[in-house]
Scaffold this active site. Structure first.
Site, PDB file in Angstrom:
ATOM      1  N   LYS A   1       0.868  -1.172  -0.063  1.00 52.45           N
ATOM      2  CA  LYS A   1      -0.113  -0.035  -0.101  1.00 52.45           C
ATOM      3  C   LYS A   1       0.632   1.229   0.193  1.00 52.45           C
ATOM      4  O   LYS A   1       0.674   2.237  -0.896  1.00 52.45           O
ATOM      5  CB  LYS A   1      -0.971   0.066   1.230  1.00 52.45           C
ATOM      6  CG  LYS A   1      -1.770   1.263   1.395  1.00 52.45           C
ATOM      7  CD  LYS A   1      -2.669   1.303   2.681  1.00 52.45           C
ATOM      8  CE  LYS A   1      -3.632   0.361   2.645  1.00 52.45           C
ATOM      9  NZ  LYS A   1      -4.595   0.463   3.893  1.00 52.45           N
TER      10      LYS A   1
ATOM     11  N   GLU B   1      10.165  -5.723   3.860  1.00 50.55           N
ATOM     12  CA  GLU B   1      10.272  -7.043   3.292  1.00 50.55           C
ATOM     13  C   GLU B   1      10.040  -7.029   1.656  1.00 50.55           C
ATOM     14  O   GLU B   1      10.664  -7.490   0.939  1.00 50.55           O
ATOM     15  CB  GLU B   1       9.574  -8.182   3.641  1.00 50.55           C
ATOM     16  CG  GLU B   1       9.665  -8.463   5.220  1.00 50.55           C
ATOM     17  CD  GLU B   1       8.942  -7.568   6.162  1.00 50.55           C
ATOM     18  OE1 GLU B   1       8.762  -8.022   7.388  1.00 50.55           O
ATOM     19  OE2 GLU B   1       8.137  -6.530   5.848  1.00 50.55           O
TER      20      GLU B   1
ATOM     21  N   GLY C   1      -5.019  -4.375   5.549  1.00 51.96           N
ATOM     22  CA  GLY C   1      -4.215  -5.474   4.560  1.00 51.96           C
ATOM     23  C   GLY C   1      -4.911  -6.670   4.851  1.00 51.96           C
ATOM     24  O   GLY C   1      -4.800  -7.320   3.608  1.00 51.96           O
ATOM     25  N   ARG C   2      -5.340  -7.074   5.766  1.00 52.56           N
ATOM     26  CA  ARG C   2      -5.804  -8.583   5.852  1.00 52.56           C
ATOM     27  C   ARG C   2      -7.348  -8.542   5.229  1.00 52.56           C
ATOM     28  O   ARG C   2      -7.578  -9.528   4.985  1.00 52.56           O
ATOM     29  CB  ARG C   2      -5.704  -9.018   7.220  1.00 52.56           C
ATOM     30  CG  ARG C   2      -6.545  -8.073   8.231  1.00 52.56           C
ATOM     31  CD  ARG C   2      -5.989  -8.558   9.784  1.00 52.56           C
ATOM     32  NE  ARG C   2      -6.699  -7.698  10.752  1.00 52.56           N
ATOM     33  CZ  ARG C   2      -6.106  -6.329  11.117  1.00 52.56           C
ATOM     34  NH1 ARG C   2      -5.116  -5.894  10.599  1.00 52.56           N
ATOM     35  NH2 ARG C   2      -6.708  -5.590  12.022  1.00 52.56           N
TER      36      ARG C   2
ATOM     37  N   GLU D   1      -4.430 -11.190  14.088  1.00 52.01           N
ATOM     38  CA  GLU D   1      -4.157  -9.731  13.963  1.00 52.01           C
ATOM     39  C   GLU D   1      -5.416  -8.946  14.125  1.00 52.01           C
ATOM     40  O   GLU D   1      -5.042  -7.825  14.781  1.00 52.01           O
ATOM     41  CB  GLU D   1      -3.737  -9.448  12.577  1.00 52.01           C
ATOM     42  CG  GLU D   1      -2.759  -8.187  12.451  1.00 52.01           C
ATOM     43  CD  GLU D   1      -2.117  -8.132  11.171  1.00 52.01           C
ATOM     44  OE1 GLU D   1      -0.806  -8.472  11.144  1.00 52.01           O
ATOM     45  OE2 GLU D   1      -2.781  -7.798  10.139  1.00 52.01           O
TER      46      GLU D   1
ATOM     47  N   HIS E   1      -3.050 -37.524  10.593  1.00 53.56           N
ATOM     48  CA  HIS E   1      -1.550 -38.419  10.952  1.00 53.56           C
ATOM     49  C   HIS E   1      -0.545 -37.488  11.730  1.00 53.56           C
ATOM     50  O   HIS E   1       0.769 -37.961  11.413  1.00 53.56           O
ATOM     51  CB  HIS E   1      -1.003 -38.763   9.583  1.00 53.56           C
ATOM     52  CG  HIS E   1      -1.934 -39.927   8.941  1.00 53.56           C
ATOM     53  ND1 HIS E   1      -1.715 -41.386   9.028  1.00 53.56           N
ATOM     54  CD2 HIS E   1      -3.216 -39.823   8.241  1.00 53.56           C
ATOM     55  CE1 HIS E   1      -2.999 -42.067   8.455  1.00 53.56           C
ATOM     56  NE2 HIS E   1      -3.797 -40.996   7.831  1.00 53.56           N
TER      57      HIS E   1
ATOM     58  N   LYS F   1       9.320  -4.035  14.041  1.00 59.58           N
ATOM     59  CA  LYS F   1       9.904  -3.559  12.842  1.00 59.58           C
ATOM     60  C   LYS F   1      10.998  -2.189  12.985  1.00 59.58           C
ATOM     61  O   LYS F   1      12.124  -2.095  12.684  1.00 59.58           O
ATOM     62  CB  LYS F   1       8.858  -2.857  11.874  1.00 59.58           C
ATOM     63  CG  LYS F   1       7.835  -3.921  11.188  1.00 59.58           C
ATOM     64  CD  LYS F   1       6.690  -3.278  10.558  1.00 59.58           C
ATOM     65  CE  LYS F   1       5.822  -4.252   9.936  1.00 59.58           C
ATOM     66  NZ  LYS F   1       4.809  -3.506   8.998  1.00 59.58           N
TER      67      LYS F   1
END
Length: 520
Positions: A204, A210, A261-262, A347, A378, A487
């Protein structure tokens, strides 16, 4: 003024009900005593059928929870969100991801005065983005699309592209790079050629550490490999158009500060999904989500699936004390859904203070985790069946297969049904090792088919469920200040890794810094 759930008259009543019968409720007896239990605790919502009957509640408990939801002002809070009020109080923003999937020109009761203009902007951007997606799909020279983003700019699109694999365009391979660990990008680049690759840089602000590190490395690789025309082979999903142009990226699609964002899958962040399944498929994804939005907006609470799920989450977290929920999608295409839901819920609702900033006296978000069935059977289902902790399980199944292989889907569905049944009924064993206590809760969500529309509805269902529990807890589900401190400290430590300066650091961080620099 909204009322927090633990301040309502129903809260002590729920505490008393839990002490008197909720703690001791036996699902096997509950079904024997109430032959309509399945009918009462199951329901259809758009594209999703839900069976909530194998959960540790009864009709009287649900009735108290529904009354509590009304007392908190949940309906008013929901309408404020849908109408564009600035319910994200710490950032002074509206929360309008639902507007991203609203049909053009549709106005709803309670809309703020600015919503019509926002909706027009949404559809102008959507039309341009989908036209670009179809152009890429028709370009045979582009064989590989690499999405570079992190968090909501990766988890949603990645999950959706995998989930809708059967609708994917032939001749297009999609890759997702999120981690700042160069291993991920380096590995992806090994199979690519610059002339056949399109990079999508999703950020954004165009400042995410990153993403921008990976974007810079992708640009360097492109030029080193003889790539030409950055404008053709790079596009940006950002509001920072100037920063993108500074890198030579001229194709940009923006979104708005009222899109978290999410919750951004429905925006330009969904471009890789649109490239994968086409503009018609993407519009179907939006339509499925909008159908669930309308269900959430209009259905009475007693038949409102997001509300019922959110109330169940509060009942389990605050009364039973369950600290986690396991997600087991019984469809391999939904293998990234647990990771997506982790961000969505943890979050959003992993908060320790109320909306006014005061510490909470009650627990909030559970830990979400899981793997697809039958793989999980399993791995960790041993603990679900016989562990010391009771861990609610949410199974997600699809009635129709997405492949032609005979016998596979029937076995998959049989396993999903059997696991839920086994958790509830248990089994008397010859000794402790072979004893299954049973009475362990599960929720079963069933899609008729895995399509763009049903996936959109399923995701919107989970979004609204998170809203409900967060609203009842009185927290702001739409900020994420908890991701910021690490951060900031990382920037400081990165400089110290180069200089070796450990002044002012705690003993552990200083020791590890020295160890990393010495190579010992």
């Amino acid at each position: 003024m909204s009322l927090r759930c633990d301040h309502t008259p129903q809260w002590p009543q729920l505490q008393a009900a839990f002490s008197a019968q909720g703690r001791a409720l036996d699902l096997r007896q509950a079904f024997a005593q109430d032959h309509q239990r399945f009918a009462h605790f199951s329901q259809s919502a758009p594209h999703v059928f839900a069976d909530l009957s194998k959960n540790l509640w009864d009709r009287s408990t649900e009735a108290l929870l529904l009354d509590m939801a009304q007392a908190t002002g949940l309906a008013q809070h929901r309408d404020a969100m849908l109408g564009g009020q600035p319910i994200n109080s710490t950032e002074g923003r509206a929360v309008l991801h639902t507007l991203l999937r609203r049909p053009a020109g549709l106005s709803l009761p309670g809309d703020s005065s600015s919503l019509a203009g926002h909706l027009a902007d949404v559809h102008a951007t959507l039309d341009a983005m989908l036209a670009y997606a179809d152009t890429v799909r028709a370009d045979d020279a582009i064989t590989d699309i690499v999405n570079i983003g992190i968090g909501g700019s990766d988890l949603g699109p990645h999950m959706a592209v995998l989930a809708l694999e059967q609708f994917r365009a032939h001749g297009k391979r999609l890759h997702f790079v999120s981690n700042v660990d160069g291993h991920e990008l380096y590995t992806a680049l090994q199979s690519l050629r610059p002339q056949n690759t399109l990079f999508l840089i999703a950020s954004k602000t165009f400042t995410t550490a990153e993403t921008m590190t990976n974007a810079a490395s992708a640009l360097a690789w492109f030029e080193q490999q003889g790539g030409r025309d950055v404008g053709r082979h790079f596009a940006a999903l950002t509001t920072n158009v100037e920063a993108a142009r500074a890198l030579g990226i001229t194709t940009t699609f923006g979104f708005w500060d009222w899109v978290g964002g999410r919750y951004s899958l429905w925006s330009a962040i969904g471009l890789p999904v649109a490239i994968a399944i086409g503009s018609a498929g993407f519009r179907d994804l939006l339509a499925g989500a909008h159908a669930m939005d309308e269900h959430f907006r209009t259905a009475p609470f007693a038949q409102n699936l997001p509300v019922r799920l959110g109330l169940l989450d509060v009942w389990y977290r605050n009364f039973h004390g369950f600290t986690s929920r396991c997600i087991a999608p019984y469809h391999a295409a939904l293998r990234r859904l647990p990771a997506y839901l982790q961000q969505l819920e943890m979050e959003s609702n992993g908060k320790r203070v109320a909306r006014d900033g005061t510490p909470l006296a009650l627990a909030t978000s559970p830990v979400l985790w899981g793997e697809p069935g039958t793989n999980g059977q399993h791995a960790f289902f041993q603990m679900l069946h016989q562990g010391t902790d009771v861990l609610p399980l949410e199974l997600i199944a699809v009635r129709q297969a997405t492949h032609p292989l005979k016998g596979h889907h029937e076995k998959l569905l049989a396993n999903a049904l059997a696991q839920a049944q086994a958790l509830m009924v248990g089994k008397e064993g010859e000794d402790g090792h072979r004893h299954f206590p049973g009475n362990r809760p599960s929720t079963f969500l069933l899609l008729d088919a895995l399509t763009p529309a049903s996936l959109g509805a399923l995701i919107a269902l989970q979004e609204h469920r998170v809203f409900v529990s967060g609203s009842l807890w009185g927290i702001n589900s739409f900020d994420q200040w908890g991701v910021e401190l690490g951060k900031v400290l990382a920037k400081d430590i990165e400089a110290r890794l180069a200089s070796g300066d450990a002044a002012g650091l705690d003993g552990s961080t200083a020791g590890l810094l020295g160890r990393l620099r010495s190579g010992a």
